[in-house]
Design a protein around this motif. Structure first.
Motif, PDB file in Angstrom:
ATOM      1  N   SER A 116       0.816  -1.201   0.000  1.00  0.00           N
ATOM      2  CA  SER A 116       0.000   0.000   0.000  1.00  0.00           C
ATOM      3  C   SER A 116       0.854   1.258   0.000  1.00  0.00           C
ATOM      4  CB  SER A 116      -0.958  -0.008   1.191  1.00  0.00           C
ATOM      5  OG  SER A 116      -0.219  -0.064   2.382  1.00  0.00           O
ATOM      6  N   ALA A 117       2.087   1.167   0.511  1.00  0.00           N
ATOM      7  CA  ALA A 117       2.930   2.355   0.567  1.00  0.00           C
ATOM      8  C   ALA A 117       3.747   2.537  -0.704  1.00  0.00           C
ATOM      9  CB  ALA A 117       3.852   2.269   1.772  1.00  0.00           C
ATOM     10  N   ARG A 121       3.072   1.265 -10.846  1.00  0.00           N
ATOM     11  CA  ARG A 121       3.185   1.760 -12.208  1.00  0.00           C
ATOM     12  C   ARG A 121       1.943   2.597 -12.547  1.00  0.00           C
ATOM     13  NH1 ARG A 121       6.168   1.037 -16.536  1.00  0.00           N
ATOM     14  NH2 ARG A 121       5.161   1.060 -18.570  1.00  0.00           N
ATOM     15  N   GLY A 122       2.160   3.771 -13.099  1.00  0.00           N
ATOM     16  CA  GLY A 122       1.028   4.630 -13.464  1.00  0.00           C
ATOM     17  C   GLY A 122       0.646   5.626 -12.382  1.00  0.00           C
ATOM     18  N   ASP A 123       1.244   5.499 -11.191  1.00  0.00           N
ATOM     19  CA  ASP A 123       0.921   6.436 -10.113  1.00  0.00           C
ATOM     20  C   ASP A 123       1.458   7.835 -10.401  1.00  0.00           C
ATOM     21  OD1 ASP A 123      -0.444   4.607  -8.649  1.00  0.00           O
ATOM     22  OD2 ASP A 123       1.063   4.333  -7.079  1.00  0.00           O
ATOM     23  N   VAL A 124       2.548   7.897 -11.147  1.00  0.00           N
ATOM     24  CA  VAL A 124       3.175   9.188 -11.428  1.00  0.00           C
ATOM     25  C   VAL A 124       3.359   9.350 -12.933  1.00  0.00           C
ATOM     26  CG1 VAL A 124       5.182  10.653 -11.012  1.00  0.00           C
ATOM     27  CG2 VAL A 124       4.433   9.063  -9.241  1.00  0.00           C
ATOM     28  N   GLU A 152      12.279   7.200  -8.143  1.00  0.00           N
ATOM     29  CA  GLU A 152      11.825   8.582  -8.308  1.00  0.00           C
ATOM     30  C   GLU A 152      10.309   8.674  -8.085  1.00  0.00           C
ATOM     31  OE1 GLU A 152      12.960  10.149 -12.089  1.00  0.00           O
ATOM     32  OE2 GLU A 152      13.481  12.083 -11.223  1.00  0.00           O
ATOM     33  N   GLU A 161       9.563   8.781  -4.536  1.00  0.00           N
ATOM     34  CA  GLU A 161       9.833  10.107  -3.978  1.00  0.00           C
ATOM     35  C   GLU A 161       8.630  11.028  -4.212  1.00  0.00           C
ATOM     36  OE1 GLU A 161      13.421  11.635  -5.705  1.00  0.00           O
ATOM     37  OE2 GLU A 161      13.557  13.313  -4.302  1.00  0.00           O
ATOM     38  N   PHE A 162       8.100  10.993  -5.447  1.00  0.00           N
ATOM     39  CA  PHE A 162       6.907  11.785  -5.767  1.00  0.00           C
ATOM     40  C   PHE A 162       5.753  11.414  -4.824  1.00  0.00           C
ATOM     41  CE2 PHE A 162       8.544  12.664 -10.142  1.00  0.00           C
ATOM     42  CZ  PHE A 162       8.114  13.962 -10.294  1.00  0.00           C
ATOM     43  N   VAL A 163       5.518  10.114  -4.710  1.00  0.00           N
ATOM     44  CA  VAL A 163       4.355   9.652  -3.941  1.00  0.00           C
ATOM     45  C   VAL A 163       4.502  10.003  -2.459  1.00  0.00           C
ATOM     46  CG1 VAL A 163       3.078   7.596  -3.188  1.00  0.00           C
ATOM     47  CG2 VAL A 163       3.713   7.861  -5.578  1.00  0.00           C
ATOM     48  N   ILE A 165       6.121  12.510  -1.113  1.00  0.00           N
ATOM     49  CA  ILE A 165       5.883  13.945  -0.886  1.00  0.00           C
ATOM     50  C   ILE A 165       4.402  14.270  -1.088  1.00  0.00           C
ATOM     51  CG2 ILE A 165       6.507  16.289  -1.579  1.00  0.00           C
ATOM     52  CD1 ILE A 165       9.203  15.170  -2.524  1.00  0.00           C
ATOM     53  N   ALA A 166       3.799  13.668  -2.138  1.00  0.00           N
ATOM     54  CA  ALA A 166       2.373  13.917  -2.392  1.00  0.00           C
ATOM     55  C   ALA A 166       1.526  13.488  -1.194  1.00  0.00           C
ATOM     56  CB  ALA A 166       1.935  13.157  -3.644  1.00  0.00           C
ATOM     57  N   ARG A 167       1.915  12.392  -0.588  1.00  0.00           N
ATOM     58  CA  ARG A 167       1.176  11.906   0.577  1.00  0.00           C
ATOM     59  C   ARG A 167       1.229  12.940   1.707  1.00  0.00           C
ATOM     60  NH1 ARG A 167       3.167   6.574   1.070  1.00  0.00           N
ATOM     61  NH2 ARG A 167       1.540   5.947  -0.364  1.00  0.00           N
ATOM     62  N   LYS A 168       2.404  13.550   1.878  1.00  0.00           N
ATOM     63  CA  LYS A 168       2.539  14.572   2.926  1.00  0.00           C
ATOM     64  C   LYS A 168       1.706  15.799   2.587  1.00  0.00           C
ATOM     65  CE  LYS A 168       6.992  13.162   4.688  1.00  0.00           C
ATOM     66  NZ  LYS A 168       8.409  13.271   4.492  1.00  0.00           N
ATOM     67  N   LEU A 199      -1.046  15.866   0.828  1.00  0.00           N
ATOM     68  CA  LEU A 199      -2.450  15.524   1.040  1.00  0.00           C
ATOM     69  C   LEU A 199      -2.777  15.456   2.528  1.00  0.00           C
ATOM     70  CD1 LEU A 199      -2.594  12.873  -1.775  1.00  0.00           C
ATOM     71  CD2 LEU A 199      -4.008  14.921  -1.706  1.00  0.00           C
ATOM     72  N   ARG A 236       1.028  14.417 -12.681  1.00  0.00           N
ATOM     73  CA  ARG A 236      -0.016  13.908 -11.779  1.00  0.00           C
ATOM     74  C   ARG A 236       0.564  12.799 -10.925  1.00  0.00           C
ATOM     75  NH1 ARG A 236      -4.415  10.996 -15.643  1.00  0.00           N
ATOM     76  NH2 ARG A 236      -3.517   8.943 -15.549  1.00  0.00           N
ATOM     77  N   ILE A 237       0.242  12.876  -9.650  1.00  0.00           N
ATOM     78  CA  ILE A 237       0.763  11.910  -8.691  1.00  0.00           C
ATOM     79  C   ILE A 237      -0.428  11.339  -7.922  1.00  0.00           C
ATOM     80  CG2 ILE A 237       2.330  11.538  -6.750  1.00  0.00           C
ATOM     81  CD1 ILE A 237       2.899  14.729  -8.373  1.00  0.00           C
ATOM     82  N   ARG A 238      -0.510  10.035  -7.972  1.00  0.00           N
ATOM     83  CA  ARG A 238      -1.614   9.367  -7.271  1.00  0.00           C
ATOM     84  C   ARG A 238      -1.078   8.712  -6.012  1.00  0.00           C
ATOM     85  NH1 ARG A 238      -4.289   5.431 -11.096  1.00  0.00           N
ATOM     86  NH2 ARG A 238      -2.351   4.306 -10.796  1.00  0.00           N
ATOM     87  N   GLU A 288      -2.605   7.002  -2.059  1.00  0.00           N
ATOM     88  CA  GLU A 288      -3.823   6.392  -1.516  1.00  0.00           C
ATOM     89  C   GLU A 288      -4.832   7.440  -1.069  1.00  0.00           C
ATOM     90  OE1 GLU A 288      -3.676   3.378   1.592  1.00  0.00           O
ATOM     91  OE2 GLU A 288      -1.817   2.739   0.661  1.00  0.00           O
TER      92      GLU A 288
END
Lengths: 68, 148
Positions: A28-29, A33-36, A52, A55-57, A59-62, A64, B79-81, B83
């Motif tokens: 889940s963490a 593929r396709g998330d960024v 990479e 890294e995007f995910v 930071i994006a999580r923080k 959000l 775009r960054i997805r 959860e």
């Protein structure tokens, strides 16, 4: 002997549950593929490598998280 | 909610509020300068704006780096997805970035379409002229319905 086997089965069940939980949390963490996707100004669409993308995910999580 | 010392901050926030009203799936919207400072945002009270801007600037920085590594000079969108939802970035002229957050079930194509439409207005307010919105990409879902 029966007591020993009972404990062995119990320990096996606990170890299995821990493994399942650990895999679930890792899946889940981790960035999939396709998330960024980044669209470059040349028109190309790029999916960054897994490190990479992670890294995007992260930071994006923080972002959000603090956005509420 | 004025941020930074740029002129037109109120106008920028107006454009961001209009974008949020148009695209109900957007939870927050912000415009960042090339240096990573927040020019305007629609963040709710109580949110640490500096931290929020710093995180978005980090994302924009990695997106720029990715673009350069792939032969470009910058990114037009990212775009960054995660959860918890999506973070969407649209590059503006002059190095500014329009960034929005959405929930996990948002129709990202539609949101990006609305962001690209807002881009021209943002650039006009920022003093880069009134450029036309980008041609709508393949991700859009029913663009005709979005015109208001």
């Amino acid at each position: 002997m029966r007591k020993f086997l009972g404990r062995l089965v119990f320990l096996g069940a606990v170890a299995g549950a821990v493994l399942v939980l650990r895999n679930y949390l890792q899946d889940s963490a981790a960035a999939k593929r396709g998330d960024v996707q980044v669209v470059v100004d040349t028109g190309a669409t790029v999916e960054p490598g897994s490190a990479e993308a992670q890294e995007f995910v992260d930071i994006a999580r923080k972002v959000l998280e603090i956005s509420g | 909610m004025a941020e930074g010392d740029a002129t037109g901050v109120g106008e920028l926030e107006g454009v961001l509020e209009n974008l949020r009203a148009l695209s109900g799936e957007i939870t927050t919207a912000a415009v960042l300068s090339e240096g990573g400072e927040s020019r305007a945002s629609t963040l709710p009270p109580g949110v640490d704006r500096e931290r929020h801007a710093a995180m978005l600037a980090a994302l924009a920085g990695i997106a720029r780096r990715t673009a350069r590594e792939n032969g470009g000079s910058g990114f037009t969108q990212a775009r960054i997805r995660a959860e918890e939802g999506h973070v969407l970035l649209v590059g503006l002229e002059g190095g500014e970035t329009l960034a929005v957050t959405t929930g996990p079930d948002a129709r990202v194509g539609l949101v990006l379409y609305d962001m690209r439409n807002a881009r021209g207005e943002l650039q006009r307010v920022l003093g880069y002229g009134d450029s036309e919105p980008d041609d709508v990409g393949s991700e859009t879902e029913g663009p005709g319905e979005r015109k208001q």
